[in-house]
Design a protein around this motif. Structure first.
Motif, PDB file in Angstrom:
ATOM      1  N   PHE A  71      40.381  37.004  51.384  1.00  0.00           N
ATOM      2  CA  PHE A  71      41.735  36.339  51.710  1.00  0.00           C
ATOM      3  C   PHE A  71      41.633  34.712  52.340  1.00  0.00           C
ATOM      4  O   PHE A  71      42.775  34.207  52.777  1.00  0.00           O
ATOM      5  N   ALA A  72      40.711  34.109  52.599  1.00  0.00           N
ATOM      6  CA  ALA A  72      40.571  32.978  53.004  1.00  0.00           C
ATOM      7  C   ALA A  72      39.406  32.213  52.166  1.00  0.00           C
ATOM      8  O   ALA A  72      38.644  32.793  51.185  1.00  0.00           O
ATOM      9  N   ARG A  73      39.162  30.816  52.349  1.00  0.00           N
ATOM     10  CA  ARG A  73      38.130  30.233  51.635  1.00  0.00           C
ATOM     11  C   ARG A  73      36.867  29.849  52.622  1.00  0.00           C
ATOM     12  O   ARG A  73      37.134  29.505  53.570  1.00  0.00           O
ATOM     13  N   THR A  74      35.904  30.644  52.089  1.00  0.00           N
ATOM     14  CA  THR A  74      34.719  30.426  52.767  1.00  0.00           C
ATOM     15  C   THR A  74      33.894  29.247  52.109  1.00  0.00           C
ATOM     16  O   THR A  74      33.685  29.266  50.864  1.00  0.00           O
ATOM     17  N   LEU A  75      33.042  28.723  53.080  1.00  0.00           N
ATOM     18  CA  LEU A  75      32.346  27.396  52.625  1.00  0.00           C
ATOM     19  C   LEU A  75      30.930  27.714  52.836  1.00  0.00           C
ATOM     20  O   LEU A  75      30.438  27.846  54.000  1.00  0.00           O
ATOM     21  N   ASP A  76      30.193  27.548  51.706  1.00  0.00           N
ATOM     22  CA  ASP A  76      28.711  27.618  51.702  1.00  0.00           C
ATOM     23  C   ASP A  76      27.987  26.322  52.088  1.00  0.00           C
ATOM     24  O   ASP A  76      27.707  25.421  51.146  1.00  0.00           O
ATOM     25  N   MET A  77      28.368  25.896  53.653  1.00  0.00           N
ATOM     26  CA  MET A  77      27.674  24.392  53.733  1.00  0.00           C
ATOM     27  C   MET A  77      26.926  24.723  55.078  1.00  0.00           C
ATOM     28  O   MET A  77      27.395  25.823  56.124  1.00  0.00           O
ATOM     29  N   ASN A  78      25.829  24.058  55.483  1.00  0.00           N
ATOM     30  CA  ASN A  78      25.317  24.165  56.682  1.00  0.00           C
ATOM     31  C   ASN A  78      26.437  23.286  57.672  1.00  0.00           C
ATOM     32  O   ASN A  78      26.469  22.321  58.041  1.00  0.00           O
ATOM     33  N   VAL A  79      26.868  24.168  58.676  1.00  0.00           N
ATOM     34  CA  VAL A  79      28.004  23.736  59.810  1.00  0.00           C
ATOM     35  C   VAL A  79      27.372  22.800  60.663  1.00  0.00           C
ATOM     36  O   VAL A  79      27.850  21.769  61.325  1.00  0.00           O
ATOM     37  N   ARG A  80      25.914  22.904  60.671  1.00  0.00           N
ATOM     38  CA  ARG A  80      25.139  21.746  61.656  1.00  0.00           C
ATOM     39  C   ARG A  80      24.972  20.505  61.095  1.00  0.00           C
ATOM     40  O   ARG A  80      24.599  19.476  61.667  1.00  0.00           O
ATOM     41  N   GLU A  81      25.569  20.214  59.708  1.00  0.00           N
ATOM     42  CA  GLU A  81      25.555  18.923  58.859  1.00  0.00           C
ATOM     43  C   GLU A  81      27.038  18.431  59.508  1.00  0.00           C
ATOM     44  O   GLU A  81      28.000  18.434  59.009  1.00  0.00           O
ATOM     45  N   ALA A  82      26.868  17.620  60.802  1.00  0.00           N
ATOM     46  CA  ALA A  82      28.069  17.048  61.444  1.00  0.00           C
ATOM     47  C   ALA A  82      28.926  16.268  60.604  1.00  0.00           C
ATOM     48  O   ALA A  82      30.159  16.350  60.589  1.00  0.00           O
ATOM     49  N   GLY A  83      28.386  15.464  59.655  1.00  0.00           N
ATOM     50  CA  GLY A  83      29.047  14.516  58.852  1.00  0.00           C
ATOM     51  C   GLY A  83      29.710  14.968  57.901  1.00  0.00           C
ATOM     52  O   GLY A  83      31.055  14.898  57.640  1.00  0.00           O
ATOM     53  N   ARG A  84      29.134  16.018  57.309  1.00  0.00           N
ATOM     54  CA  ARG A  84      29.802  17.006  56.027  1.00  0.00           C
ATOM     55  C   ARG A  84      30.970  17.782  56.759  1.00  0.00           C
ATOM     56  O   ARG A  84      31.926  17.653  56.119  1.00  0.00           O
ATOM     57  N   LEU A  85      30.825  18.354  57.892  1.00  0.00           N
ATOM     58  CA  LEU A  85      31.927  18.965  58.720  1.00  0.00           C
ATOM     59  C   LEU A  85      32.973  18.145  58.726  1.00  0.00           C
ATOM     60  O   LEU A  85      34.167  18.566  58.456  1.00  0.00           O
ATOM     61  N   GLU A  86      32.936  16.915  59.346  1.00  0.00           N
ATOM     62  CA  GLU A  86      34.000  15.908  59.560  1.00  0.00           C
ATOM     63  C   GLU A  86      34.601  15.714  58.240  1.00  0.00           C
ATOM     64  O   GLU A  86      35.978  15.421  58.321  1.00  0.00           O
ATOM     65  N   GLN A  87      33.814  15.252  57.194  1.00  0.00           N
ATOM     66  CA  GLN A  87      34.561  15.045  56.003  1.00  0.00           C
ATOM     67  C   GLN A  87      35.412  16.084  55.382  1.00  0.00           C
ATOM     68  O   GLN A  87      36.169  16.224  55.086  1.00  0.00           O
ATOM     69  N   HIS A  88      34.857  17.256  55.610  1.00  0.00           N
ATOM     70  CA  HIS A  88      35.715  18.603  55.334  1.00  0.00           C
ATOM     71  C   HIS A  88      37.054  18.557  56.101  1.00  0.00           C
ATOM     72  O   HIS A  88      38.222  18.792  55.539  1.00  0.00           O
ATOM     73  N   ILE A  89      36.960  18.304  57.258  1.00  0.00           N
ATOM     74  CA  ILE A  89      38.138  18.352  58.046  1.00  0.00           C
ATOM     75  C   ILE A  89      39.044  17.133  57.741  1.00  0.00           C
ATOM     76  O   ILE A  89      40.309  17.576  57.642  1.00  0.00           O
ATOM     77  N   ALA A  90      38.454  16.286  57.450  1.00  0.00           N
ATOM     78  CA  ALA A  90      39.582  15.074  56.864  1.00  0.00           C
ATOM     79  C   ALA A  90      40.072  15.338  55.513  1.00  0.00           C
ATOM     80  O   ALA A  90      41.175  15.364  55.359  1.00  0.00           O
ATOM     81  N   ALA A  91      39.219  15.968  54.513  1.00  0.00           N
ATOM     82  CA  ALA A  91      39.564  16.260  53.185  1.00  0.00           C
ATOM     83  C   ALA A  91      40.496  17.347  53.313  1.00  0.00           C
ATOM     84  O   ALA A  91      41.329  17.607  52.304  1.00  0.00           O
ATOM     85  N   SER A  92      40.408  18.394  54.137  1.00  0.00           N
ATOM     86  CA  SER A  92      41.183  19.392  54.070  1.00  0.00           C
ATOM     87  C   SER A  92      42.473  19.493  54.988  1.00  0.00           C
ATOM     88  O   SER A  92      43.189  20.452  55.110  1.00  0.00           O
ATOM     89  N   PHE A  93      42.627  18.291  55.517  1.00  0.00           N
ATOM     90  CA  PHE A  93      43.641  18.192  56.501  1.00  0.00           C
ATOM     91  C   PHE A  93      43.827  19.174  57.690  1.00  0.00           C
ATOM     92  O   PHE A  93      44.533  19.991  57.803  1.00  0.00           O
ATOM     93  N   ILE A  94      42.728  19.568  58.197  1.00  0.00           N
ATOM     94  CA  ILE A  94      42.438  20.532  59.408  1.00  0.00           C
ATOM     95  C   ILE A  94      43.243  20.174  60.630  1.00  0.00           C
ATOM     96  O   ILE A  94      43.100  19.139  61.026  1.00  0.00           O
ATOM     97  N   ASP A  95      44.145  21.196  60.962  1.00  0.00           N
ATOM     98  CA  ASP A  95      44.898  21.115  62.224  1.00  0.00           C
ATOM     99  C   ASP A  95      44.334  21.656  63.470  1.00  0.00           C
ATOM    100  O   ASP A  95      44.229  21.375  64.459  1.00  0.00           O
ATOM    101  N   LEU A  96      43.656  22.738  63.187  1.00  0.00           N
ATOM    102  CA  LEU A  96      42.965  23.821  64.117  1.00  0.00           C
ATOM    103  C   LEU A  96      41.675  24.347  63.892  1.00  0.00           C
ATOM    104  O   LEU A  96      41.625  24.709  62.493  1.00  0.00           O
ATOM    105  N   ALA A  97      40.578  24.172  64.741  1.00  0.00           N
ATOM    106  CA  ALA A  97      39.341  24.693  64.656  1.00  0.00           C
ATOM    107  C   ALA A  97      39.206  25.711  65.783  1.00  0.00           C
ATOM    108  O   ALA A  97      39.321  25.323  67.030  1.00  0.00           O
ATOM    109  N   ILE A  98      38.458  26.918  65.506  1.00  0.00           N
ATOM    110  CA  ILE A  98      38.070  27.777  66.361  1.00  0.00           C
ATOM    111  C   ILE A  98      36.871  27.808  66.210  1.00  0.00           C
ATOM    112  O   ILE A  98      36.349  28.300  65.085  1.00  0.00           O
ATOM    113  N   VAL A  99      35.927  27.965  67.267  1.00  0.00           N
ATOM    114  CA  VAL A  99      34.466  28.274  67.242  1.00  0.00           C
ATOM    115  C   VAL A  99      34.288  29.591  67.661  1.00  0.00           C
ATOM    116  O   VAL A  99      34.402  29.984  68.971  1.00  0.00           O
TER     117      VAL A  99
END
Ligand code: GLY
Length: 452
Positions: A71-99
């Motif tokens: 029911f969700a989109r799971t992303l097979d990426m290393n969350v610790r790659e901060a640059g990629r995480l930020e790119q994902h946030i921008a590309a996917s128009f993320i509004d809310l993040a929960i750690v």
């Protein structure tokens, strides 16, 4: 997160996107795009609860697990790659993040995400120190006047060993840092304490001695935004691996909400007494808290005492408390993440449903040691009504179905009009989730059920 590259231009893009979309800033904004970091049962419960909100357009989970892919989109990426995480946030128009997990919170993912201007539910690394340093938490409790057990901290096991003679058994020995729920040893004799001090994780760094307190434990999670503290439904966790609270500690073998140890109607007043003073001291220190504080409490003959604080939702506490939360959970999380919690709850008070939920964790052989992985699971599609399988550690297998991928494989969550009914549902479900070597406790929530 010192040394991790973050992209200022990307931050600006995300900020502009958010300014145009956030329901906090523009009426009639499109649905929320949500991101959860983590991949266990707690994160499944978060995603499941978000999926029940009309305000939500999409849910991404990094890395997630096999079950969340339903029911969700799971992303097979290393969350610790901060640059990629930020790119994902921008590309996917993320509004809310929960750690979700403690290690990501302790490593400063709250700071990293907040720098992108996404509404972030996770404290700053410095505020999260209430979890990653038991000594710091004890110092704050002393400063804030929060009742806790008598304690003493040591730089290492040798220093602790020298002080042992001034302590009496039973004695609690705690690793100072994070230990995946396995850093607490209750030693019945001083000899047992000596042995503990020679064993990981207690022989690997700073530690704390604590007076043993007699009583019953409860878990109280609260949303904390600066000095605003809003209690969530209380719960009770079962930490030991075996029936009757025997065997080693685990991350949690099951949970129940509500609990007679801390009834719902006391939740806010206990949070005001035992969590709010810590929030005020953190704010006064210049490290205001924004996220969830989860206090592990013990009800003693002289009232509630704090055993420890965690800087996140509990696991398996989230699994039994989030289904009880009324209202639009996503909007509540955005308000918390944007620092508007007080204003939001004035208009939309947090309400708990009267339904009870019980989580029975079906575990893999070997847990809490090294679990057996890759074992096919059957029965997940045959759960009775009123029962949910919140996947904790599964992976999807080619051709359909799931296999085990960790220790706490599936949280079987039963709901009901009473704890007894919820418990019956959870156990009826747990029986059907089958894989080689699986096991679960048979007494989850048993103490909460009135025998007639
Ligand atoms: N259930 C205990 C924890 O989440 O740490």
């Amino acid at each position: 997160m010192t040394g991790i590259f973050t992209d200022q231009k990307l931050h600006k893009i995300i900020r502009e996107q958010r300014a145009n979309r956030s329901p906090g800033r523009s009426g009639g904004a499109p649905g929320l795009n949500c991101l959860i970091l983590g991949g266990g049962g707690r994160e499944y419960a978060l995603a499941w609860r978000l999926a029940r909100c009309d305000s939500v357009a999409s849910i991404d989970v990094i890395p997630g697990n096999g079950g969340m892919r339903l029911f969700a989109r799971t992303l097979d990426m290393n969350v610790r790659e901060a640059g990629r995480l930020e790119q994902h946030i921008a590309a996917s128009f993320i509004d809310l993040a929960i750690v979700g997990p403690d290690d990501l919170v302790a490593d400063g993912f709250g700071d990293l995400l907040r720098r992108t201007s996404v509404a972030t539910v996770a404290p700053a690394r410095e505020a999260a120190k209430i979890e990653w340093s038991k000594t710091y938490a004890k110092e704050l409790m002393r400063e804030a006047g929060v009742p806790t057990a008598r304690w003493e901290s040591f730089r290492d096991a040798d220093a602790a060993r020298s002080a042992l003679t001034s302590w009496e058994a039973p004695l609690v020995v705690k690793a100072d840092g994070l230990a995946a729920g396995k850093g607490v040893a209750v030693c019945r004799t001083l000899d047992e304490a000596r042995v503990t001090l020679g064993t990981p994780p207690w022989n690997t760094g700073a530690l704390v001695f604590e007076e043993f307190m007699e009583g019953e434990e409860a878990s109280l999670q609260a949303l904390v935004d600066g000095e605003t503290v809003v209690a969530l439904p209380p719960a009770r966790d079962h930490k030991r691996v075996g029936d009757g609270d025997t065997g080693p500690n685990t991350g949690g073998m099951g949970a129940v909400s509500p609990t007679g140890v801390l009834p719902d109607e006391l939740a806010q007043s206990v949070a005001d007494a035992l969590i709010a003073p810590i929030a005020r001291v953190l704010a006064a220190h210049g490290t205001p808290y924004r996220g969830v504080i989860f206090a592990v409490l013990i009800r003693t003959r002289s009232g509630f005492r704090v055993l420890e604080y965690n800087a996140r939702f509990g696991d398996p506490e989230a699994e039994v408390t989030l289904p009880r939360l009324g209202g639009d959970f996503a909007k509540l999380m955005v308000a918390l993440g944007e620092g508007r919690l007080a204003e939001y709850v004035r208009e939309h008070p947090v309400r708990f449903s009267q339904r009870a939920f019980v989580d029975v964790v079906v575990c893999a052989e070997g847990y809490p040691g090294t679990p057996k992985m890759g074992t096919p699971i059957t029965g997940l599609d045959q759960l009775p009504d009123g029962v949910y399988a919140f996947h904790g550690a599964t992976r999807a297998v080619a051709g359909g179905g799931f296999a085990t991928a960790g220790g706490r494989v599936v949280h079987v969550v039963g709901g009901g009009a009473s704890v007894a009914e919820a418990r019956d549902h959870a156990y009826a479900g747990a029986e059907r989730v089958v894989f080689e070597g699986r096991f679960y406790r048979s007494d989850i929530a048993a103490g909460e059920v009135v025998v007639v």
